[in-house]
Write a protein that holds these residues in place. Structure first.
Motif, PDB file in Angstrom:
ATOM      1  N   ARG A 688     -42.122  67.457  37.405  1.00 38.04           N
ATOM      2  CA  ARG A 688     -42.360  68.030  36.073  1.00 38.04           C
ATOM      3  C   ARG A 688     -41.056  68.314  35.343  1.00 38.04           C
ATOM      4  N   LEU A 689     -39.980  68.461  36.072  1.00 40.13           N
ATOM      5  CA  LEU A 689     -38.678  68.677  35.433  1.00 40.13           C
ATOM      6  C   LEU A 689     -38.226  67.378  34.771  1.00 40.13           C
ATOM      7  N   GLN A 690     -37.989  67.431  33.463  1.00 41.22           N
ATOM      8  CA  GLN A 690     -37.563  66.246  32.738  1.00 41.22           C
ATOM      9  C   GLN A 690     -36.053  66.201  32.543  1.00 41.22           C
ATOM     10  N   SER A 691     -35.446  67.344  32.239  1.00 37.88           N
ATOM     11  CA  SER A 691     -34.000  67.347  32.035  1.00 37.88           C
ATOM     12  C   SER A 691     -33.467  68.759  32.093  1.00 37.88           C
ATOM     13  N   ILE A 692     -32.180  68.850  32.402  1.00 37.92           N
ATOM     14  CA  ILE A 692     -31.420  70.099  32.325  1.00 37.92           C
ATOM     15  C   ILE A 692     -30.115  69.775  31.611  1.00 37.92           C
ATOM     16  N   ASP A 693     -29.737  70.642  30.694  1.00 39.92           N
ATOM     17  CA  ASP A 693     -28.488  70.455  29.959  1.00 39.92           C
ATOM     18  C   ASP A 693     -27.713  71.763  29.995  1.00 39.92           C
ATOM     19  N   LEU A 694     -26.652  71.790  30.785  1.00 38.48           N
ATOM     20  CA  LEU A 694     -25.745  72.942  30.813  1.00 38.48           C
ATOM     21  C   LEU A 694     -24.509  72.553  30.021  1.00 38.48           C
ATOM     22  N   ASN A 695     -24.465  72.983  28.771  1.00 42.67           N
ATOM     23  CA  ASN A 695     -23.404  72.528  27.873  1.00 42.67           C
ATOM     24  C   ASN A 695     -23.111  73.594  26.825  1.00 42.67           C
ATOM     25  N   PRO A 696     -21.939  74.248  26.950  1.00 42.58           N
ATOM     26  CA  PRO A 696     -20.918  73.941  27.947  1.00 42.58           C
ATOM     27  C   PRO A 696     -21.050  74.780  29.207  1.00 42.58           C
ATOM     28  N   VAL A 697     -20.406  74.278  30.250  1.00 40.39           N
ATOM     29  CA  VAL A 697     -20.068  75.085  31.426  1.00 40.39           C
ATOM     30  C   VAL A 697     -18.570  75.324  31.347  1.00 40.39           C
ATOM     31  N   LEU A 698     -18.167  76.570  31.502  1.00 39.88           N
ATOM     32  CA  LEU A 698     -16.739  76.874  31.467  1.00 39.88           C
ATOM     33  C   LEU A 698     -16.193  76.931  32.891  1.00 39.88           C
ATOM     34  N   ALA A 699     -15.288  75.993  33.196  1.00 40.65           N
ATOM     35  CA  ALA A 699     -14.576  76.024  34.476  1.00 40.65           C
ATOM     36  C   ALA A 699     -13.341  76.886  34.261  1.00 40.65           C
ATOM     37  N   MET A 700     -13.366  78.087  34.802  1.00 43.93           N
ATOM     38  CA  MET A 700     -12.286  79.045  34.602  1.00 43.93           C
ATOM     39  C   MET A 700     -11.078  78.666  35.462  1.00 43.93           C
ATOM     40  N   PRO A 701      -9.944  79.322  35.256  1.00 40.19           N
ATOM     41  CA  PRO A 701      -8.781  79.018  36.109  1.00 40.19           C
ATOM     42  C   PRO A 701      -9.106  79.212  37.586  1.00 40.19           C
ATOM     43  N   GLU A 702      -8.367  78.490  38.411  1.00 39.36           N
ATOM     44  CA  GLU A 702      -8.630  78.422  39.852  1.00 39.36           C
ATOM     45  C   GLU A 702      -8.858  79.812  40.438  1.00 39.36           C
ATOM     46  N   GLY A 703      -9.976  79.941  41.175  1.00 37.05           N
ATOM     47  CA  GLY A 703     -10.327  81.206  41.803  1.00 37.05           C
ATOM     48  C   GLY A 703     -11.172  82.125  40.947  1.00 37.05           C
ATOM     49  N   GLN A 704     -11.425  81.723  39.669  1.00 37.42           N
ATOM     50  CA  GLN A 704     -12.167  82.603  38.764  1.00 37.42           C
ATOM     51  C   GLN A 704     -13.580  82.110  38.476  1.00 37.42           C
ATOM     52  N   GLY A 705     -14.014  81.035  39.125  1.00 35.98           N
ATOM     53  CA  GLY A 705     -15.404  80.613  39.034  1.00 35.98           C
ATOM     54  C   GLY A 705     -15.706  79.667  37.894  1.00 35.98           C
ATOM     55  N   ALA A 706     -16.982  79.325  37.793  1.00 38.33           N
ATOM     56  CA  ALA A 706     -17.502  78.460  36.729  1.00 38.33           C
ATOM     57  C   ALA A 706     -18.812  79.065  36.240  1.00 38.33           C
ATOM     58  N   TYR A 707     -19.034  79.026  34.925  1.00 34.64           N
ATOM     59  CA  TYR A 707     -20.175  79.734  34.346  1.00 34.64           C
ATOM     60  C   TYR A 707     -20.878  78.846  33.316  1.00 34.64           C
ATOM     61  N   ALA A 708     -22.201  78.821  33.387  1.00 34.33           N
ATOM     62  CA  ALA A 708     -23.009  78.112  32.397  1.00 34.33           C
ATOM     63  C   ALA A 708     -23.102  78.982  31.148  1.00 34.33           C
ATOM     64  N   VAL A 709     -22.560  78.503  30.057  1.00 32.76           N
ATOM     65  CA  VAL A 709     -22.590  79.258  28.811  1.00 32.76           C
ATOM     66  C   VAL A 709     -23.901  79.039  28.072  1.00 32.76           C
ATOM     67  N   ASP A 710     -24.453  77.836  28.178  1.00 26.53           N
ATOM     68  CA  ASP A 710     -25.741  77.542  27.549  1.00 26.53           C
ATOM     69  C   ASP A 710     -26.570  76.730  28.531  1.00 26.53           C
ATOM     70  N   ALA A 711     -27.884  76.870  28.442  1.00 24.53           N
ATOM     71  CA  ALA A 711     -28.782  76.152  29.354  1.00 24.53           C
ATOM     72  C   ALA A 711     -30.046  75.754  28.617  1.00 24.53           C
ATOM     73  N   VAL A 712     -30.390  74.475  28.722  1.00 27.18           N
ATOM     74  CA  VAL A 712     -31.644  73.960  28.165  1.00 27.18           C
ATOM     75  C   VAL A 712     -32.385  73.248  29.286  1.00 27.18           C
ATOM     76  N   ILE A 713     -33.616  73.656  29.523  1.00 29.01           N
ATOM     77  CA  ILE A 713     -34.469  73.003  30.522  1.00 29.01           C
ATOM     78  C   ILE A 713     -35.697  72.476  29.800  1.00 29.01           C
ATOM     79  N   GLU A 714     -35.984  71.202  30.015  1.00 27.10           N
ATOM     80  CA  GLU A 714     -37.188  70.607  29.452  1.00 27.10           C
ATOM     81  C   GLU A 714     -38.126  70.206  30.584  1.00 27.10           C
ATOM     82  N   VAL A 715     -39.399  70.548  30.416  1.00 27.36           N
ATOM     83  CA  VAL A 715     -40.401  70.265  31.439  1.00 27.36           C
ATOM     84  C   VAL A 715     -41.578  69.534  30.818  1.00 27.36           C
ATOM     85  N   THR A 716     -42.334  68.868  31.651  1.00 31.15           N
ATOM     86  CA  THR A 716     -43.594  68.280  31.218  1.00 31.15           C
ATOM     87  C   THR A 716     -44.655  69.365  31.230  1.00 31.15           C
ATOM     88  N   GLU A 717     -45.333  69.540  30.133  1.00 29.00           N
ATOM     89  CA  GLU A 717     -46.309  70.633  30.058  1.00 29.00           C
ATOM     90  C   GLU A 717     -47.533  70.297  30.898  1.00 29.00           C
TER      91      GLU A 717
END
Length: 717
Positions: A688-717
């Motif tokens: 049922r999962l059609q797509s996921i769009d994580l845009n942008p993801v911020l890759a922080m400086p080394e050791g500081q992690g990565a974070y999804a700033v926006d997230a779009v999930i599309e599913v089949t109803e």
């Protein structure tokens, strides 16, 4: 790592019916001790007569049982009126009856205990829904007794090693293929038979030719597993118009890689026109060609564009030398040819490092006007000192450590006054280094070329074609040497919502798989938004929250750099007003207040539900790198962090993450962890999962992690 389970679950084209899995039955297709021909003809030029004529002329050692109710004999053999009248149960049957009579024949063979049948009969799924329904009945009747089917609408199956010719391909009249180590599997009967004829004309020995037809039962993947199991098959050539069962194909390709059997594939349908033709011809889905490329590369398949490429690479692959770290050393009698070869090698990424300096100096003492760097040019002087050939070639391997050697000798290699002495010198070097690839570019008669080939050299008229084939051996070597990957993360069952979630809901869903986002809070009032911003800390980002507005920035639904409470109040009112104006029917669930992160590298991570291979992950840098440069990489889901990191480092823009020009290094480890977890989430979420769009993801400086700033999930109803 195995992903067959997830692929099968997610691919709409995967076969879900229960199928007999006895590989010993399928193996009989290649090596039957007896064969019944249902609809046999006394006329060797008719479709029903050709298999019998071919097998008898080529010395098939098994029993042939013609079935024809109207004749006592067929081509000198006793004929039988029905399957029931056969003196024994045949291993394999060839069915050549009208579509209206096919079900009766298949049922009789299955009840008799026949292992497998090859159906020449057409008029089934290729003609439409009614034909597809009739085809399904054939499969049901066969499977009721464990019998397997090739076809219908198949041009048949050949095993030249056993002289079994279960085909009506008229190309056999030109020349019967000689026994060898190359198997051909083709969805197209006519093109597969063309490959057979061209391979035969080029003196390439074949172990099998399998023309799958409609693939009502046995698919390309099943046939691939069959030839992987076959001891006579060393190299596999595939022609595919559309992939009907992704899970079976993937399993077969993985089996081939484990068995160190090279697979070359001509997958057509790249263009929109070609894709449409493939679907109408095979009633299967071509899928996204970029995904196909990525999956084939992952599985170690060399994808070819032309028949010429396929035959060149297959011929060289039968030598069985696949260097994982492939380098090319060239010995030539022409400086111009050396340049051509160098350009060709550069175009395909085949390294041509220089000879060691000491070696160059030593060779110059032997021939002062030689060019000893690589390519090594012995000039025309070799005509006077033929021993230069073995001396210089031995130096290329022993001192240059090249894994592949290409010699350019043009027409001199075919001249009667030169060829015998040249062969002798080349064999001296060849015998010293049996684990090296040796290819020659020269012109000679067919008989003389065959002698060079028997000496252990692959001969090409065009040196650029030789370079392409040599480079492919390295691709196989790297695939065979690839270690098992790390396991994908374990993600628990994912319960998708009934419809597309809002950004906030999407992030909460992804958080269950360990995919991090910046601190944030959904607020339904101005006061709540102010309190959230003060708790999170300024500056903040404010976004409209609505499951009906997927692309918020397009309506001005994202506000950046909010630095105080007054900005929050104004921003809340502005976002709600914009939402109502741009999308009056949309549900507005409030405003998302999030920590505004700075200092990271913008990336994009995504999931696309491919109609053939199921969920496929995508990684790239954000902004113009995705929108304009299309600098992205794809991979089948799921996969471990090692594969994720390889993906990240493979894009052209990777230096921006690795600290190019004094930039801080991004947290690639955290980014790889997120990408890997996203791939596992996609499989756990199901079809049922059609797509996921994580845009942008911020890759922080080394050791500081990565974070999804926006997230779009599309599913089949």
């Amino acid at each position: 790592m195995s992903t067959a389970k997830s692929t099968a679950a997610a691919s709409p084209t995967s076969t879900t019916r229960a199928r007999p899995s006895d590989r010993s039955r399928i193996a009989k297709l290649l090596n039957p001790n007896s064969v019944a021909v249902i609809g046999a003809s006394d006329d060797p030029s008719r479709i029903g007569g050709r298999p019998i004529s071919y097998m008898r002329s080529q010395g098939y050692a098994g029993k042939i049982f013609p079935v024809n109710p109207n004749r006592a004999t067929v081509q000198g053999l006793t004929a039988y009126p029905s399957v029931a009248a056969l003196p024994e149960t045949p291993d394999v049957a060839i069915v050549i009856v009208p579509a209206s009579a096919a079900l009766e024949s298949v049922t009789a063979l299955a009840e008799r205990g026949c292992a497998a049948a090859i159906l020449f009969t057409s008029g089934f799924a290729e003609i439409g829904p009614e034909g597809a329904a009739a085809q399904a009945k054939l499969v049901e009747a066969a499977h009721a007794h464990g019998m397997r089917l090739i076809g219908p609408n198949s041009l048949g199956l050949i095993n030249p090693c056993k002289h079994f010719y279960g085909t009506f391909a008229t190309g056999c009249e030109l020349a019967f293929p000689k026994a060898g180590g190359v198997a051909i599997i083709s969805q197209s009967g006519a093109y597969g038979a063309h490959l057979m004829a061209v391979a035969t004309a080029n003196d390439i020995g074949l172990s099998a030719v399998i023309l799958t037809g409609n693939e009502a039962d046995l698919t390309v993947g099943d046939m691939l597993q069959m030839v992987v199991d076959d001891p006579d098959t060393k190299v596999i050539m595939l022609y595919s118009e559309g992939i009907k069962e992704a899970a079976g194909l993937v399993a077969g390709l993985e089996a081939a890689r484990r068995a160190r059997k090279p697979v070359l594939m001509m997958k057509v349908g790249r263009s929109a026109v070609g894709s449409a033709a493939a679907q109408s011809h095979t009633a299967s889905i071509a899928g996204d060609d970029r995904v196909t490329d990525a999956v084939l590369k992952e599985l170690g398949v060399v994808r070819v564009q032309t028949t010429e490429q396929m035959l060149d690479i297959a011929r060289l692959a039968t030598r069985g030398v696949y260097p994982a770290n492939n380098t090319l050393g060239v010995i030539t009698v022409s400086g111009g040819a050396g340049v051509i070869i160098s350009d060709a090698a550069d175009a395909v990424g085949l390294p041509m490092p220089a000879m060691p300096q000491a070696s160059q100096e030593r060779l110059l003492k032997l021939l002062p006007f030689a060019a000893p760097r690589n390519p090594v040019d012995v000039t025309a002087q070799y005509l006077n000192e033929m021993s230069l050939i073995s001396t210089f070639t031995d130096a290329l391997i022993a001192e240059g450590k090249y894994t592949s050697i290409l010699g350019f000798f043009t027409y001199t290699g075919g001249v009667a006054s030169i060829a015998p002495r040249l062969r002798e010198q080349l064999k001296i070097a060849r015998n010293k280094h049996p684990d090296c690839i040796f290819a020659l570019s020269l012109m000679a008669s067919r008989d003389l070329i065959r002698q060079y080939e028997e000496d252990g050299f692959a001969v090409f008229e065009d040196p650029s074609r030789a370079v392409v084939a040599i480079e492919a051996m390295g691709q196989f070597g790297r695939a065979f040497a690839k270690p098992a990957g790390l396991p994908a993360p374990i993600v628990g069952p994912v319960q998708l919502p009934a419809s597309n979630p809002s950004e906030a809901a999407a992030k909460q869903l992804l958080a269950s798989a360990g995919i991090a986002s910046a601190p944030e809070e959904v607020c339904t009032t101005i006061d709540a938004a102010v309190r959230a911003a003060e708790k999170i800390g300024f500056p903040v980002v404010m976004k409209i929250v609505s499951p009906d507005i997927l692309h918020k920035s397009e309506i001005g639904g994202v506000l950046l750099d909010i630095v105080d409470a007054d900005g929050v109040r104004a921003g809340f009112n502005l976002l709600m007003q914009r939402g109502k104006t741009a999308a009056p029917q949309a549900r507005l669930d409030g405003v998302l207040v999030a920590k505004q992160l700075k200092g990271g590298v913008e990336c994009i991570l995504g999931i696309h539900q491919d109609p053939v291979f199921g969920p496929v992950a995508m990684f790239g840098l954000g902004g113009i790198f995705v929108e304009i440069l299309q600098d992205v990489v794809l991979h089948r889901c799921p996969f471990g962090t090692d594969v994720a990191e390889q993906m990240i480092r493979s894009i052209k823009g990777a230096p921006l993450l690795e600290g190019a020009r004094g930039r801080p290094k991004a947290d690639i480890k955290a980014l790889a962890e997120m990408l890997s977890r996203l791939s596992a989430f996609a499989v756990a979420a199901g079809p049922r999962l059609q797509s996921i769009d994580l845009n942008p993801v911020l890759a922080m400086p080394e050791g500081q992690g990565a974070y999804a700033v926006d997230a779009v999930i599309e599913v089949t109803e």
